[in-house]
Scaffold this motif. Structure first.
Motif, mmCIF file in Angstrom:
data_model
loop_
_atom_site.group_PDB
_atom_site.id
_atom_site.type_symbol
_atom_site.label_atom_id
_atom_site.label_comp_id
_atom_site.label_asym_id
_atom_site.label_seq_id
_atom_site.Cartn_x
_atom_site.Cartn_y
_atom_site.Cartn_z
ATOM 1 N N TYR A 52 1.514 8.089 1.235
ATOM 2 C CA TYR A 52 0.461 7.138 1.596
ATOM 3 C C TYR A 52 -0.421 7.736 2.692
ATOM 4 O O TYR A 52 0.063 8.029 3.801
ATOM 5 C CB TYR A 52 1.061 5.822 2.085
ATOM 6 C CG TYR A 52 1.935 5.122 1.067
ATOM 7 C CD1 TYR A 52 1.371 4.424 0.005
ATOM 8 C CD2 TYR A 52 3.323 5.164 1.172
ATOM 9 C CE1 TYR A 52 2.160 3.769 -0.933
ATOM 10 C CE2 TYR A 52 4.126 4.511 0.245
ATOM 11 C CZ TYR A 52 3.544 3.817 -0.811
ATOM 12 O OH TYR A 52 4.332 3.173 -1.733
ATOM 13 N N GLU A 66 1.198 -1.583 0.260
ATOM 14 C CA GLU A 66 0.441 -2.154 -0.862
ATOM 15 C C GLU A 66 -0.291 -3.444 -0.497
ATOM 16 O O GLU A 66 -0.709 -4.205 -1.364
ATOM 17 C CB GLU A 66 1.406 -2.415 -2.025
ATOM 18 C CG GLU A 66 1.989 -1.125 -2.605
ATOM 19 C CD GLU A 66 3.215 -1.372 -3.482
ATOM 20 O OE1 GLU A 66 3.534 -2.555 -3.727
ATOM 21 O OE2 GLU A 66 3.831 -0.382 -3.903
ATOM 22 N N LYS A 118 0.854 -10.117 -0.547
ATOM 23 C CA LYS A 118 0.023 -8.946 -0.283
ATOM 24 C C LYS A 118 -1.143 -9.290 0.644
ATOM 25 O O LYS A 118 -1.922 -8.398 1.002
ATOM 26 C CB LYS A 118 -0.496 -8.362 -1.590
ATOM 27 C CG LYS A 118 0.587 -7.698 -2.439
ATOM 28 C CD LYS A 118 -0.001 -6.985 -3.645
ATOM 29 C CE LYS A 118 1.091 -6.250 -4.421
ATOM 30 N NZ LYS A 118 0.540 -5.490 -5.579
ATOM 31 N N ASN A 178 -3.210 -6.023 0.434
ATOM 32 C CA ASN A 178 -4.626 -6.133 0.073
ATOM 33 C C ASN A 178 -5.456 -6.315 1.344
ATOM 34 O O ASN A 178 -5.722 -7.434 1.782
ATOM 35 C CB ASN A 178 -4.846 -7.342 -0.851
ATOM 36 C CG ASN A 178 -4.242 -7.137 -2.218
ATOM 37 O OD1 ASN A 178 -4.220 -6.018 -2.729
ATOM 38 N ND2 ASN A 178 -3.765 -8.209 -2.828
#
Length: 368
Positions: free
Chosen positions: A94, A64, A140, A66
């Protein structure tokens, strides 16, 4: 005779001040690090052996992130638990996860470096970012902040991998202080142009750096050292930089028993014995002067020889070290440790002597 001991004590303190103020100060007093995001394609590599609980918890945090262009290479190193099953489920979930299954090889049985080599070769991106199966990023933007330090010439990035805090645990403070001091050393020496190690919990480099030194081949027979021995061989002033933006950190759970922690540190010390000669010399000089500082200070105070001068020298050394430790702890978000500094330093030195003596009589146990 006593005056010679005093002069020796002064020499020891001068050496310590050169380390702390002259070398470690390069990191401690450095400006806050700014991050300019880049769009470098990244392969995040995680090698796991019997880590079913950790991978189930932490791999989603990596997935997850970014970041616009990254894949995750999951390496199952012949696990006997459910690690591979969990990896296969993640591979279905994923689309940017790539799975590498490692079977026991007679020549490299149980060797993590063999498993990592297969994962590195399977990676599709040119820039590699490593962490351990029991680690997780602080944000992230971990990939963003680590990859931001890459430049045309800086193709190795040393990051910080810390340990979680456990309330009311002196052992936890000791472990985190040792981790902090180790990080201060390798980050400072890298900043000074002499990188000598990194930690696999948070490390990045361009794939070409791996092949320049023929991977792990020069130390493949040593079970540990996929991180620090590789960096000791491949890193130099021109190709190495550091990342210390708080969003670039990773954390993992620390040992909860003194015996387990000592076992872990014994492996690390045994690996360090294979560093380049000058790196071993600078490390041994630092730790020897740390130990001698306490021994000679206690001896001079016990003999009450020039006690006012000795006390002043002791105070000067502690003040200088506390300032460097304090500024460094602030950068690495370990602020509570600096208040325990005088106590945990003494216990760390005693523990290091325990580790050194233990390694003289038996070999430590390595990769599971």
């Amino acid at each position: 005779m006593l005056i010679l001991l005093l002069y020796f004590f002064i020499f020891i303190v001068i050496v310590q001040l050169v380390y702390y103020l002259g070398i470690f100060g390069k990191f401690a007093f450095a400006k806050a690090q700014k991050t300019t995001p880049k769009r470098i394609p990244i392969s995040v590599i995680v090698c796991a052996k019997n880590e079913e609980e950790n991978v189930a918890k932490y791999i989603p945090l990596l997935a997850e992130q970014n970041y616009p262009d990254f894949e995750i290479v999951l390496i199952d190193d012949a696990s006997s638990d459910s690690t591979l099953d969990i990896f296969e489920e993640f591979e279905k979930k994923y689309p940017n996860i790539r799975l590498v299954k490692v079977e026991n090889n007679e020549a490299f049985w149980g060797n993590k470096k063999y498993a990592l080599t297969l994962g590195i070769k399977a990676a599709k991106k040119e820039y590699l970012l490593f962490t351990d199966a029991d680690c997780y990023p602080t944000s992230k933007d971990w990939i963003t902040t680590m990859s931001a330090q890459f430049t045309l010439h800086k193709t190795i990035v040393l990051g910080y991998g810390g340990y979680e805090k456990i309330a009311n645990s002196f052992l936890n403070k000791l472990i985190r202080f040792e981790t902090l001091l180790t990080a201060i050393q390798y980050l400072s020496w890298a900043k000074a142009g002499n990188p000598y190690m990194g930690v696999g919990r948070n490390l990045a480099y361009k794939k070409e750096e791996f092949f320049k030194v023929n991977g792990f081949i020069n130390h493949i027979q040593i079970r540990s050292g996929d991180d620090d021995l590789f960096i000791n061989e491949a890193a130099h002033a021109k190709n190495t930089t550091i990342a210390y933006n708080p969003e670039s950190f990773t954390y993992s759970k620390p040992k909860t028993s003194y015996r387990d922690w000592i076992t872990q540190k014994r492996r690390h010390l045994a690996t360090a014995s294979h560093y380049k000669f000058l790196d071993k010399l600078q490390l041994s000089t630092f730790y020897c002067t740390q130990f001698l500082f306490f021994v000679v200070a206690i001896l001079l105070l016990a003999l009450q020889f020039q006690w006012m001068i000795v006390t002043g020298i002791i105070a000067l050394r502690y003040l200088a070290v506390w300032i460097v430790i304090g500024f460094s702890a602030g950068k690495l978000k370990e602020n509570d440790i600096k208040f325990w500094f005088p106590i945990v330093e003494l216990f760390l030195i005693l523990s290091q002597m325990n580790i050194f003596i233990a390694n003289l009589f038996s070999k430590p146990v390595h990769w599971k």
